[in-house]
Design a protein around this motif. Structure first.
Motif, short mmCIF file in Angstrom:
data_model
loop_
_atom_site.label_atom_id
_atom_site.label_comp_id
_atom_site.label_asym_id
_atom_site.label_seq_id
_atom_site.Cartn_x
_atom_site.Cartn_y
_atom_site.Cartn_z
N ALA A 117 -2.93 3.14 12.34
CA ALA A 117 -3.88 3.19 11.32
C ALA A 117 -3.36 3.95 10.25
N LEU A 118 -1.90 4.56 10.45
CA LEU A 118 -1.50 5.38 8.61
C LEU A 118 -1.56 4.57 7.51
N ASN A 124 -5.22 0.76 2.31
CA ASN A 124 -6.92 0.58 1.47
C ASN A 124 -7.28 2.11 0.54
N GLU A 125 -6.66 2.92 1.22
CA GLU A 125 -7.34 4.37 0.16
C GLU A 125 -5.97 5.04 -1.03
N GLY A 126 -4.73 4.45 0.05
CA GLY A 126 -4.04 4.69 -1.84
C GLY A 126 -3.58 6.49 -1.02
N TYR A 127 -3.63 6.73 0.54
CA TYR A 127 -2.90 7.43 1.36
C TYR A 127 -1.73 8.57 1.10
N GLU A 128 -1.00 9.56 0.13
CA GLU A 128 0.05 9.94 0.56
C GLU A 128 0.44 10.40 2.18
#
Length: 351
Positions: A117-118, A124-128
């Motif tokens: 999931a991470l 997809n979201e550019g999450y850091e």
């Protein structure tokens, strides 16, 4: 003042003259591959003894506040009696171990789902990622690779898993290891490192201009890296030394030269990503478990060492791998080589 320095290289060829103090010596002497020994037991005359680690304090048991719950617990303890015979104890221990490993496999599966999931969130979201999330993904990937052989043993002969943990701990997922088993693995690795460090220090006595003090000084270390960066490139190091490097860092040392090089590169790239995340967090805020793991992975000692020295050592490592000027970054090969000199170093507070 002039200091005679003979070149230190792992490519085993004559090198240009080395300048440590601003003076170039005209004489060139070839560095012999037999001068540095890593694994010869007869060279290690003294190795620091490791004192037993203090047992972890037992956490107090929590009970329900209602009288009925307490009564039920007391009744269960009275009815359930511990087996007294050897066979009964063995059966009970086997049941407890199987239950523990089942819980470990469930946790492994849960971690894998969270890691997936991470990864999707990053793509997809550019999450850091935070360091905890980065470590979760890394550990989950390693554990899933170990799942197939471990699962086969668990399904066929679960009683033999304790032997697997004892003799081949690298095949066991981290979620299926107890804290005491992890500590024993660290102590075993520390003994190997102590032997290799003693051999390197004894071999280096014949070489002028290199000592643990040279690697403890940031300016001197960067000066050494400037002269020997080319020779400590992993592509120029032979298989025997690559195998020793892998062994010291606690990773698999079996394989061809190209396999060992790729394995060590991947491991150092992982540490580099983790270092970047460590810089964003306060090293002083790491708990003992995370701190011990961080220094252990970087070839530093975590067994029988005070926390402050481990924190100072980790901060010094970060100053080498993540300098303000990228040109001052220490090559991976030289960085691993320096760990053998600094295994038992006492890192002083930086002012």
């Amino acid at each position: 003042m002039r200091i005679n320095a003979r070149p230190l290289a792992l490519a085993y060829r004559p090198l240009p003259c080395v300048r440590y103090m601003g003076v170039i010596q005209p004489n060139i002497r070839t560095f012999s591959s037999t001068w540095i020994k890593y694994n010869k037991e007869q060279l290690a005359s003294t190795i620091n003894k490791v004192t037993p680690i203090a047992k972890e304090e037992l956490k107090p048991l929590t009970t329900e506040t209602t009288t009925e719950k307490v009564a039920e617990q007391v009744a269960e303890q009275v009815v359930t009696k511990a087996p007294t015979s050897r066979i009964g104890k063995f059966i009970q221990q086997s049941k407890d171990l199987i239950r523990f490993y089942k819980d470990g496999l469930k946790l492994l599966w849960t971690n894998n789902k969270e890691a997936k999931a991470l990864k999707l969130k990053v793509q997809n979201e550019g999450y850091e990622l935070t360091r905890r999330e980065f470590q979760l993904i890394h550990k989950s990937k390693k554990d899933m690779i170990k799942l197939i052989p471990f699962g086969c043993v668990f399904m066929i002969l679960p009683e033999s898993i304790p032997l697997l943990v004892m003799y081949v701990p690298g095949m066991v997922p981290g979620t299926c290891l107890k804290d005491s088993q992890i500590q024993k693995t660290r102590e075993k690795l520390d003994k190997v490192r102590q032997l290799m460090s003693a051999n390197v220090l004894k071999s280096a006595e014949r070489i002028e201009g290199i000592s643990p003090e040279d690697f403890l000084s940031l300016s001197k270390f960067q000066r050494i890296a400037k002269h020997y960066a080319y020779d400590f490139d992993l592509s120029r190091i032979d298989r025997a030394h690559l195998s020793s490097y892998c062994r010291f860092m606690g990773i698999n040392r079996i394989g061809t030269q190209s396999i060992l090089k790729k394995r060590l590169e991947d491991y150092m790239n992982y540490l580099d990503q983790d270092d970047k995340l460590l810089l964003k967090e306060d090293v002083d805020q790491l708990d003992l478990k995370d701190l011990s793991q961080a220094v252990e992975e970087r070839g530093m000692r975590s067994v029988d060492l005070d926390q402050e020295n481990m924190r100072r050592g980790l901060k010094y490592w970060l100053s080498l791998t993540q300098p303000a000027n990228p040109e001052h970054k220490i090559p991976a090969g030289l960085l691993v080589f320096s760990r053998m000199f600094l295994l038992n170093a006492n890192y002083k507070p930086r002012h």
